[in-house]
Design an enzyme around this catalytic site. Structure first.
Site, PDB file in Angstrom:
ATOM      1  N   TRP A 169       0.626  -1.050   0.092  1.00 35.16           N
ATOM      2  CA  TRP A 169      -0.436   0.212   0.004  1.00 35.16           C
ATOM      3  C   TRP A 169       0.899   1.371   0.054  1.00 35.16           C
ATOM      4  O   TRP A 169       0.422   2.412  -0.158  1.00 35.16           O
ATOM      5  CB  TRP A 169      -1.250   0.212   1.006  1.00 35.16           C
ATOM      6  N   ASN A 170       1.995   1.189   0.413  1.00 32.79           N
ATOM      7  CA  ASN A 170       2.468   1.939   0.578  1.00 32.79           C
ATOM      8  C   ASN A 170       2.915   3.343  -0.854  1.00 32.79           C
ATOM      9  O   ASN A 170       3.533   4.370  -0.650  1.00 32.79           O
ATOM     10  CB  ASN A 170       4.468   1.842   1.885  1.00 32.79           C
ATOM     11  N   ARG A 178       7.149  -0.959 -11.330  1.00 30.56           N
ATOM     12  CA  ARG A 178       8.560  -1.522 -11.439  1.00 30.56           C
ATOM     13  C   ARG A 178       7.541  -3.130 -11.649  1.00 30.56           C
ATOM     14  O   ARG A 178       9.185  -3.524 -12.233  1.00 30.56           O
ATOM     15  CB  ARG A 178       9.668  -0.649 -10.722  1.00 30.56           C
ATOM     16  N   LYS A 193      -2.388  -8.731  -7.907  1.00 21.78           N
ATOM     17  CA  LYS A 193      -3.181  -8.074  -6.494  1.00 21.78           C
ATOM     18  C   LYS A 193      -2.817  -7.311  -5.146  1.00 21.78           C
ATOM     19  O   LYS A 193      -1.569  -7.255  -4.796  1.00 21.78           O
ATOM     20  CB  LYS A 193      -3.191  -9.485  -5.729  1.00 21.78           C
ATOM     21  N   PRO A 194      -3.425  -6.299  -6.134  1.00 29.96           N
ATOM     22  CA  PRO A 194      -2.615  -4.807  -4.968  1.00 29.96           C
ATOM     23  C   PRO A 194      -3.010  -5.565  -3.465  1.00 29.96           C
ATOM     24  O   PRO A 194      -4.179  -5.717  -3.080  1.00 29.96           O
ATOM     25  CB  PRO A 194      -4.352  -3.198  -5.626  1.00 29.96           C
ATOM     26  N   ALA A 195      -2.817  -4.232  -3.014  1.00 30.45           N
ATOM     27  CA  ALA A 195      -3.110  -4.255  -1.027  1.00 30.45           C
ATOM     28  C   ALA A 195      -4.432  -4.200  -1.307  1.00 30.45           C
ATOM     29  O   ALA A 195      -4.615  -2.512  -0.891  1.00 30.45           O
ATOM     30  CB  ALA A 195      -1.738  -3.372  -0.686  1.00 30.45           C
ATOM     31  N   SER A 248       6.349  -6.896   3.427  1.00 25.79           N
ATOM     32  CA  SER A 248       7.336  -7.460   4.627  1.00 25.79           C
ATOM     33  C   SER A 248       7.141  -8.560   4.452  1.00 25.79           C
ATOM     34  O   SER A 248       7.427  -9.956   4.076  1.00 25.79           O
ATOM     35  CB  SER A 248       5.931  -7.787   5.923  1.00 25.79           C
ATOM     36  N   GLU A 269      11.505  -7.934  -2.936  1.00 27.61           N
ATOM     37  CA  GLU A 269      11.165  -6.566  -2.267  1.00 27.61           C
ATOM     38  C   GLU A 269      11.167  -6.666  -0.564  1.00 27.61           C
ATOM     39  O   GLU A 269       9.976  -5.967  -0.996  1.00 27.61           O
ATOM     40  CB  GLU A 269      10.565  -5.576  -3.802  1.00 27.61           C
ATOM     41  N   LEU A 270      11.477  -6.861   0.234  1.00 24.60           N
ATOM     42  CA  LEU A 270      11.061  -6.471   1.842  1.00 24.60           C
ATOM     43  C   LEU A 270      11.916  -5.921   2.306  1.00 24.60           C
ATOM     44  O   LEU A 270      11.627  -4.963   1.418  1.00 24.60           O
ATOM     45  CB  LEU A 270      11.418  -8.238   1.972  1.00 24.60           C
ATOM     46  N   ARG A 297       9.890  11.310   3.599  1.00 21.27           N
ATOM     47  CA  ARG A 297       9.672  10.645   2.379  1.00 21.27           C
ATOM     48  C   ARG A 297       8.699   9.416   2.550  1.00 21.27           C
ATOM     49  O   ARG A 297       8.822   9.038   3.309  1.00 21.27           O
ATOM     50  CB  ARG A 297      11.061  10.448   1.611  1.00 21.27           C
ATOM     51  N   CYS A 303      10.204   1.660   2.668  1.00 21.02           N
ATOM     52  CA  CYS A 303      11.295   0.689   2.818  1.00 21.02           C
ATOM     53  C   CYS A 303      12.642   1.256   2.965  1.00 21.02           C
ATOM     54  O   CYS A 303      13.468   0.285   2.933  1.00 21.02           O
ATOM     55  CB  CYS A 303      10.886  -1.002   1.645  1.00 21.02           C
ATOM     56  N   GLU A 400      11.690  -2.368  11.929  1.00 28.76           N
ATOM     57  CA  GLU A 400      11.178  -0.931  10.853  1.00 28.76           C
ATOM     58  C   GLU A 400      10.084  -0.174  11.650  1.00 28.76           C
ATOM     59  O   GLU A 400       9.265  -0.711  11.915  1.00 28.76           O
ATOM     60  CB  GLU A 400      11.250  -1.642   9.341  1.00 28.76           C
TER      61      GLU A 400
HETATM   62  P1  NAP Z   1       2.544  -6.541   3.685  1.00 30.66           P
HETATM   63  O1  NAP Z   1       1.602  -7.502   4.901  1.00 30.66           O
HETATM   64  O2  NAP Z   1       3.516  -7.816   3.535  1.00 30.66           O
HETATM   65  O3  NAP Z   1       1.573  -6.643   2.477  1.00 30.66           O
HETATM   66  C1  NAP Z   1       2.126  -6.807   0.679  1.00 30.66           C
HETATM   67  C2  NAP Z   1       1.103  -7.370   0.627  1.00 30.66           C
HETATM   68  O4  NAP Z   1       1.119  -8.578   0.698  1.00 30.66           O
HETATM   69  C3  NAP Z   1      -0.808  -6.800   0.045  1.00 30.66           C
HETATM   70  O5  NAP Z   1      -0.684  -6.439  -0.876  1.00 30.66           O
HETATM   71  C4  NAP Z   1      -1.180  -7.759   0.907  1.00 30.66           C
HETATM   72  O6  NAP Z   1      -2.136  -7.972   0.730  1.00 30.66           O
HETATM   73  C5  NAP Z   1      -0.228  -8.690   0.183  1.00 30.66           C
HETATM   74  N1  NAP Z   1      -0.019 -10.025   1.312  1.00 30.66           N
HETATM   75  C6  NAP Z   1      -0.927 -10.360   3.001  1.00 30.66           C
HETATM   76  N2  NAP Z   1      -0.227 -11.212   3.684  1.00 30.66           N
HETATM   77  C7  NAP Z   1      -0.561 -12.365   2.417  1.00 30.66           C
HETATM   78  C8  NAP Z   1      -0.669 -13.848   1.537  1.00 30.66           C
HETATM   79  N3  NAP Z   1      -0.361 -13.857   3.606  1.00 30.66           N
HETATM   80  N4  NAP Z   1      -0.550 -13.997   0.912  1.00 30.66           N
HETATM   81  C9  NAP Z   1      -0.541 -13.243  -0.104  1.00 30.66           C
HETATM   82  N5  NAP Z   1      -0.094 -11.639  -0.198  1.00 30.66           N
HETATM   83  C10 NAP Z   1      -0.964 -11.385   1.262  1.00 30.66           C
HETATM   84  O7  NAP Z   1       3.242  -5.414   3.864  1.00 30.66           O
HETATM   85  P2  NAP Z   1       2.917  -3.882   3.855  1.00 30.66           P
HETATM   86  O8  NAP Z   1       2.148  -3.983   5.042  1.00 30.66           O
HETATM   87  O9  NAP Z   1       1.722  -4.367   2.489  1.00 30.66           O
HETATM   88  O10 NAP Z   1       4.214  -3.913   3.198  1.00 30.66           O
HETATM   89  C11 NAP Z   1       4.636  -2.961   4.053  1.00 30.66           C
HETATM   90  C12 NAP Z   1       6.261  -3.809   3.594  1.00 30.66           C
HETATM   91  O11 NAP Z   1       6.377  -3.417   2.951  1.00 30.66           O
HETATM   92  C13 NAP Z   1       7.535  -3.363   4.969  1.00 30.66           C
HETATM   93  O12 NAP Z   1       7.847  -4.221   5.416  1.00 30.66           O
HETATM   94  C14 NAP Z   1       8.285  -2.713   3.943  1.00 30.66           C
HETATM   95  O13 NAP Z   1       9.010  -2.125   4.313  1.00 30.66           O
HETATM   96  C15 NAP Z   1       7.889  -3.195   2.668  1.00 30.66           C
HETATM   97  N6  NAP Z   1       8.096  -2.791   1.459  1.00 30.66           N
HETATM   98  C16 NAP Z   1       9.176  -3.292   0.060  1.00 30.66           C
HETATM   99  C17 NAP Z   1       9.810  -2.466  -0.430  1.00 30.66           C
HETATM  100  C18 NAP Z   1      10.881  -2.630  -1.388  1.00 30.66           C
HETATM  101  O14 NAP Z   1      11.190  -2.527  -2.626  1.00 30.66           O
HETATM  102  N7  NAP Z   1      11.878  -4.074  -0.422  1.00 30.66           N
HETATM  103  C19 NAP Z   1       8.957  -1.922  -0.948  1.00 30.66           C
HETATM  104  C20 NAP Z   1       8.080  -0.730  -0.550  1.00 30.66           C
HETATM  105  C21 NAP Z   1       7.920  -1.888   0.502  1.00 30.66           C
HETATM  106  P3  NAP Z   1      -3.468  -7.590   2.246  1.00 30.66           P
HETATM  107  O15 NAP Z   1      -3.387  -6.247   2.254  1.00 30.66           O
HETATM  108  O16 NAP Z   1      -4.492  -7.118   0.902  1.00 30.66           O
HETATM  109  O17 NAP Z   1      -3.602  -8.249   3.342  1.00 30.66           O
END
Ligand code: NAP
Length: 496
Positions: A169-170, A178, A193-195, A248, A269-270, A297, A303, A400
């Site tokens: 979502w961020n 990308r 599948k978007p957030a 995450s 990309e975590l 930012r 991340c 984080e």
């Molecule tokens: P998240 O909870 O891991 O969710 C990311 C995506 O995964 C969402 O679309 C979410 O869907 C989906 N998801 C969650 N549980 C799932 C499952 N069991 N199976 C399949 N898909 C699942 O992370 P977030 O809170 O949205 O994003 C923040 C994290 O992303 C942070 O840790 C950040 O560092 C990381 N991030 C990394 C980068 C990079 O390039 N390294 C860039 C941006 C963000 P739902 O929304 O429907 O739950």
């Protein structure tokens, strides 16, 4: 505590105009339609807690239909001319650029970031389409004579095939473009599948891609409030050939386990825990500017956000004071209001997590220089915060933060700075401020991170390979490397 700035009253009108033409269904096989049983879920505005709209809540069957469509479209899509795929991306780049204000407003509405930053994300996100429109026509192979002579060695690149994309979502736009950009350039079809917090930007982007000429079945989008249930069967389906995930580390780890069943190609990309290191010879003003950018930012919800400031003990007090002045002067409020620098965090749970980390640091002896608490709602606001004298065992240095909190700790020499920076399971990005050229090379080589920002607080660039090591994941997005993630290498041995 700072007051929360709110937009003018006519904002509701512009919101309804924005939503009037936005599809809210699933996009499967080139058609927009409802989810099974007409199920929907609500999208909230994090600045107010109010419902923005409802979108289709895709089911397990809907997910499977989307993969069916991607699989059916794969052969003809792979056979299109590279120039055609490039032109589609170029057209989409131009459309995004033309509609930048509209996309920015939509993103601010569902995610909360200030409008100026949302516009910045549209520019950044669109650039992936321009970059990969140029890469689409540069997919090349190799020709070689075998060392023993006789046989000729041909190496060719082919699209990896139907790709599953899961985005966070961020950065609702750029984390999509990308992945989508290189996949289109390479000739892969996809299920996205978007957030669930921010599906609207992806739906609007899908509209743009459709108008740019993406054929039916190439880009399929399933919004759902049941990510795990919908995606797991697709990840285990032998027809899917690749999974690319941004999110995450905890979820990424679970998805890697699921993907082992079919030995899927995977990019991850975590999460991150970026150190921001300021050496004693740094340009202090530039370091403070860099810290503001690296920390603030996206409201700190990146991340790549500087998670821990390590400052040489001889300049730590001055750095901390200047940083606190800048942080304290920021305007907090609804991102759609004029002049706002810091929007709301995404959910009340995010506020709780930040509050917990700050309280933990305070209880271990950290000094609150500015901020240090949530701001009363409505909306999920946290005051820009600087913590000084943060002890090494404070959780805020290890987890984080994903919020507007800058913990400052000190180091004595280069070796200690490197040891502190590397003392994490994450390895996405590190920032270094110094004027010593030899040190730049030494420290860059010594940092166990996928990216290093030297004398700058931002590294993201569509022309560069973005990605991490250790538990920040694997694979690269952007740059010449970005398209490789969507290509298979085939070798043909040819006897003369
Ligand atoms: P998240 O909870 O891991 O969710 C990311 C995506 O995964 C969402 O679309 C979410 O869907 C989906 N998801 C969650 N549980 C799932 C499952 N069991 N199976 C399949 N898909 C699942 O992370 P977030 O809170 O949205 O994003 C923040 C994290 O992303 C942070 O840790 C950040 O560092 C990381 N991030 C990394 C980068 C990079 O390039 N390294 C860039 C941006 C963000 P739902 O929304 O429907 O739950």
């Amino acid at each position: 505590m700072p007051a929360v700035v709110r937009p003018a009253l006519d904002a509701a009108d512009s919101t309804s105009r924005l939503l009037a033409t936005l599809p809210t269904g699933l996009h499967i096989g080139g058609e927009w339609g409802p989810a099974q049983g007409n199920a929907t879920f609500e999208v909230l505005n994090p600045a107010t807690g109010e419902i923005v709209t409802s979108v289709a809540d895709g089911s397990v069957d809907d997910g499977r239909r989307a993969l069916d469509a991607a699989v059916a479209a794969q052969p003809s899509w792979a056979a299109t001319d590279p120039r055609e795929r490039g032109e589609i991306l170029r057209t989409a780049f131009e459309a995004l650029t033309d509609r930048a204000d509209e996309f920015a407003a939509l993103m601010t509405l569902e995610m909360g970031k200030p409008l100026a930053e949302a516009r910045g994300e549209v520019t950044y996100g669109a650039e992936f389409f321009r970059w990969f429109s140029e890469e689409a026509v540069r997919i090349a192979g190799r020709y070689a004579v075998a060392p023993s002579g006789g046989t000729r060695l041909l190496t060719m690149k082919q699209p990896v095939g139907p790709t599953l994309m899961i985005t966070p979502w961020n950065f609702p736009l750029a984390m999509g473009t990308r992945k989508i950009g290189p996949a289109i350039a390479a000739g892969c079809t996809m299920v996205i599948k978007p957030a669930h917090e921010t599906p609207l930007t992806m739906l609007a982007l899908t509209q743009v891609l459709e108008e740019a000429g993406v054929p039916a079945g190439v880009v399929n989008v399933v919004t759902t409030a049941h990510a795990g249930a919908v995606m797991e069967p697709l990840i285990r389906d032998p027809r899917a050939r690749k999974l690319t995930f941004t999110g995450s580390t905890a979820v990424g780890r679970a998805l890697v386990e699921q993907s082992a069943e079919q030995l899927l190609r995977v990019s991850m990309e975590l999460g991150g825990n970026a150190p921001f290191i300021v050496f004693e010879d740094a340009d202090l003003e530039a370091a403070v500017d860099g810290a503001m950018l690296a920390k603030m930012r996206n409201i700190g919800e990146a991340c790549t956000a500087a998670n821990r400031m390590y400052v040489h003990e001889s300049i730590a007090d001055e750095f901390t004071e200047r940083l606190a002045q800048r942080m304290g002067a920021l305007t907090v409020g609804d991102g759609s209001a004029d002049g706002v620098d810091v929007g709301p965090l995404i959910t009340p749970a995010a506020i709780e997590k930040v509050t917990e980390l700050v309280s933990d640091a305070q209880s271990r002896g950290a000094r609150t220089v500015v901020g240090g608490a949530a701001i009363d709602g409505p909306g999920n606001f946290y005051a820009p915060t600087v913590l000084a004298d943060v002890p090494a065992d404070a959780r805020v240095l290890h987890e984080e933060i994903f919020g507007p909190v800058a913990p400052v700790a000190t180091f004595r020499d280069e070796a200690e700075a490197l040891a502190l920076a590397n003392g994490t399971e994450y390895g996405l990005v590190a920032y270094v401020f110094t004027r010593d050229a030899s040190r730049v090379i030494r420290v860059s080589e010594g940092l166990e991170f996928g990216m290093v920002g030297v004398n700058q607080g931002i590294v993201s660039n569509p022309a560069a390979p973005f990605g991490g090591v250790k538990q920040s994941g694997f694979g690269r997005e952007g740059g010449a490397e970005g398209i490789e993630e969507y290509l298979e290498t085939k070798y043909v041995g040819w006897a003369l």
